[in-house]
Every structure is written in structure tokens, then in C-alpha cells.
Scaffold this active site. Structure first.
Site, PDB file in Angstrom:
ATOM      1  N   ARG A  81     -15.839  -5.164  79.842  1.00  3.43           N
ATOM      2  CA  ARG A  81     -16.878  -5.889  80.572  1.00  3.43           C
ATOM      3  C   ARG A  81     -16.430  -6.200  81.991  1.00  3.43           C
ATOM      4  NH1 ARG A  81     -19.491  -8.327  75.716  1.00  3.43           N
ATOM      5  NH2 ARG A  81     -21.328  -9.480  76.336  1.00  3.43           N
ATOM      6  N   ARG A  92     -34.119 -13.631  69.738  1.00  2.00           N
ATOM      7  CA  ARG A  92     -33.118 -13.108  68.789  1.00  2.00           C
ATOM      8  C   ARG A  92     -32.647 -14.207  67.831  1.00  2.00           C
ATOM      9  NH1 ARG A  92     -27.943  -9.855  70.918  1.00  2.00           N
ATOM     10  NH2 ARG A  92     -27.395 -11.759  72.026  1.00  2.00           N
ATOM     11  N   ARG A 112     -28.176 -17.972  68.490  1.00  5.73           N
ATOM     12  CA  ARG A 112     -26.841 -18.081  69.072  1.00  5.73           C
ATOM     13  C   ARG A 112     -26.881 -19.103  70.198  1.00  5.73           C
ATOM     14  NH1 ARG A 112     -24.755 -11.988  70.268  1.00  5.73           N
ATOM     15  NH2 ARG A 112     -24.060 -13.033  72.154  1.00  5.73           N
TER      16      ARG A 112
HETATM   17  P1  AMP Z   1     -21.679 -10.266  72.954  1.00  6.64           P
HETATM   18  O1  AMP Z   1     -21.961 -10.498  71.521  1.00  6.64           O
HETATM   19  O2  AMP Z   1     -21.123  -8.900  73.232  1.00  6.64           O
HETATM   20  O3  AMP Z   1     -22.830 -10.622  73.849  1.00  6.64           O
HETATM   21  O4  AMP Z   1     -20.486 -11.274  73.358  1.00  6.64           O
HETATM   22  C1  AMP Z   1     -20.648 -12.673  73.217  1.00  6.64           C
HETATM   23  C2  AMP Z   1     -19.657 -13.411  74.097  1.00  6.64           C
HETATM   24  O5  AMP Z   1     -18.317 -13.076  73.713  1.00  6.64           O
HETATM   25  C3  AMP Z   1     -19.732 -13.099  75.580  1.00  6.64           C
HETATM   26  O6  AMP Z   1     -20.732 -13.819  76.244  1.00  6.64           O
HETATM   27  C4  AMP Z   1     -18.329 -13.494  76.021  1.00  6.64           C
HETATM   28  O7  AMP Z   1     -18.189 -14.896  76.100  1.00  6.64           O
HETATM   29  C5  AMP Z   1     -17.481 -13.012  74.858  1.00  6.64           C
HETATM   30  N1  AMP Z   1     -17.064 -11.582  75.063  1.00  6.64           N
HETATM   31  C6  AMP Z   1     -17.374 -10.526  74.276  1.00  6.64           C
HETATM   32  N2  AMP Z   1     -16.821  -9.389  74.753  1.00  6.64           N
HETATM   33  C7  AMP Z   1     -16.142  -9.752  75.872  1.00  6.64           C
HETATM   34  C8  AMP Z   1     -15.383  -9.040  76.826  1.00  6.64           C
HETATM   35  N3  AMP Z   1     -15.190  -7.706  76.735  1.00  6.64           N
HETATM   36  N4  AMP Z   1     -14.838  -9.735  77.857  1.00  6.64           N
HETATM   37  C9  AMP Z   1     -14.985 -11.078  77.956  1.00  6.64           C
HETATM   38  N5  AMP Z   1     -15.708 -11.802  77.106  1.00  6.64           N
HETATM   39  C10 AMP Z   1     -16.289 -11.159  76.058  1.00  6.64           C
END
Ligand code: AMP
Length: 210
Positions: free
Chosen positions: A88, A123, A156
Site C-alpha cells: 500500500r 458493507r 467495520r
Molecule cells: P483492508 O481490509 O485491506 O481495507 O485493511 C484494513 C486496514 O488494515 C487498513 O485501513 C490499514 O489500517 C490496515 N492495513 C491493511 N493492509 C495494510 C498495508 N499494506 N499497509 C498498512 N496498513 C494496512
């Protein structure tokens, strides 16, 4: 083959990663899911990530890079894997390169900001198994209950409107530059995301088989 799904929060990375995982029989790895489950079980990593994740901020690079390094070393990744939500940031992509991880295709799912707001605010996820639903587009058979395990469906914390805005801002600032990073490596496939999962699935398969 090793794949990455790029795209804004709510672009459908998780759904497409699962579809591709079944088709190719390789694991879909979501750093978001790993972090949420660490948070739920109260591990040290979960506690460190909590304040960032719940406010929609990115968890520091060194924590997520550690998570991915450990996950990719497991035997089920030896025939390939799909990354959903990692990298990311540019330093995370550089860390993958430094680890010697070869990525074959980076699929960038492109959807409008309006579609993202609608998707994320509606969601709902299963508290128990993490399966994802939508109040309008993907209703569960029984309201408020997961079709797969009967768990309770919740919103969430980071899907609340103010947090969504913060996540989108971070996406534009820190994640979007990855498109250029992988374009330069000749790995980027741009795919339009549609409302219907079947339409997006078709577009993804066409892109990766091209
Ligand atoms: P997601 O389910 O992919 O939207 O991830 C949920 C949350 O997890 C994000 O908003 C971040 O706080 C954290 N997160 C997930 N993947 C990453 C990543 N590659 N780098 C930093 N934070 C992450």
C-alpha cells in the site's frame, strides 16, 4: 503465478482475490484480514495496529512488512499467491522486491469514488468468519446473519463515513503512486470494476490471460 490486487478501499480487491484464489488454487492473502484477526485475538501485533486501523490510517510499514514476510514463507505459497491490500506504500513494494519476491501481474481495479462510498457505507462483515455482505447489493439470506457460519454481521469501524474519507485521502497520497511503480516494471493491468461481481470477474480474467 504471483498476483497483486491494487485499488482504492471498496474497489472489490477482496472479492476478486477470493475468486482468483479458487480458480488458480493459490492462497489469497489479505493484510487487512490478518490485522483484524490479530486485533480480535488481542495479540501484541493486533494491539500495536489497533489505533491505526480503527481510525483508517495505515499501519506502519515495518509491521505489515513483517506480517507479509512471515505469511509468504508458509508452504502454501510455493505455487503462487494473491496479495490483497499489500503493498500500500512504495516502501512496502520495495520491501517485496528486496525480499526477492517476483510479482507477475498487478491488477489495478478502477471504480468511481461515488461507487466506493456506496459500497463501503453499505458493507457489513461477519464478526466470526469475515465474510462480506452489502445492505443493498449482497444481502444475507437472514438479515444480520452470515450465510456461511451464522455469525453476526457488523459494520467495520473503518467503514463509517468520516473514516472512509480519511482512507481515500491516504489511498490517493500513498497507494496510488504504486500504479506508476508497477507500470515501469511492465506488470500493471488496469481493469474496470463493475457493480456485478460476474462482470468484474470476466474483466479480470481477460486481463490476466491477455
Ligand atoms: P483492508 O481490509 O485491506 O481495507 O485493511 C484494513 C486496514 O488494515 C487498513 O485501513 C490499514 O489500517 C490496515 N492495513 C491493511 N493492509 C495494510 C498495508 N499494506 N499497509 C498498512 N496498513 C494496512
Amino acid at each position: 503465478m504471483n498476483f497483486i490486487f491494487l485499488g482504492a478501499p471498496g474497489a472489490g480487491k477482496g472479492t476478486m482475490a477470493e475468486v482468483l484464489s479458487k480458480k488458480k488454487n493459490i492462497p489469497a492473502i489479505s493484510t487487512g484480514n490478518i490485522i483484524r484477526s490479530a486485533l480480535k485475538s488481542g495479540t501484541e501485533m493486533g494491539l500495536r495496529a489497533k489505533v491505526y486501523t480503527e481510525s483508517g490510517k495505515l499501519v506502519p510499514d515495518e509491521i505489515v512488512i513483517g506480517i507479509i514476510q512471515e505469511r509468504l514463507a508458509r508452504p502454501d505459497c510455493k505455487n503462487g499467491f494473491i496479495l490483497d491490500g499489500f503493498p500500500r506504500t512504495i516502501p512496502q513494494a520495495e520491501a517485496l522486491d528486496k525480499m526477492g519476491v517476483v510479482i507477475d501481474r498487478v491488477i489495478d481495479l478502477e471504480v468511481s469514488e461515488q461507487m466506493i462510498m456506496t459500497r463501503l457505507s453499505g458493507r457489513r462483515v461477519c464478526e466470526k468468519c469475515g465474510a462480506s455482505y452489502h445492505l443493498v447489493n449482497k444481502k444475507p439470506k437472514v438479515e444480520g446473519r452470515c450465510d456461511l457460519c451464522g455469525g453476526t454481521l457488523i459494520q467495520r469501524k473503518d467503514d463509517q463515513p468520516e473514516t472512509i474519507k480519511a482512507r481515500l485521502k491516504i489511498y490517493h497520497e500513498q497507494t496510488e503512486p504504486l500504479k506508476g511503480y508497477y507500470e515501469k516494471q511492465g506488470k500493471l493491468c488496469k481493469v474496470q470494476g463493475y457493480n456485478r461481481v460476474s462482470d468484474t470477474t470476466k474483466a479480470v480474467f481477460e486481463a490476466i490471460e491477455a
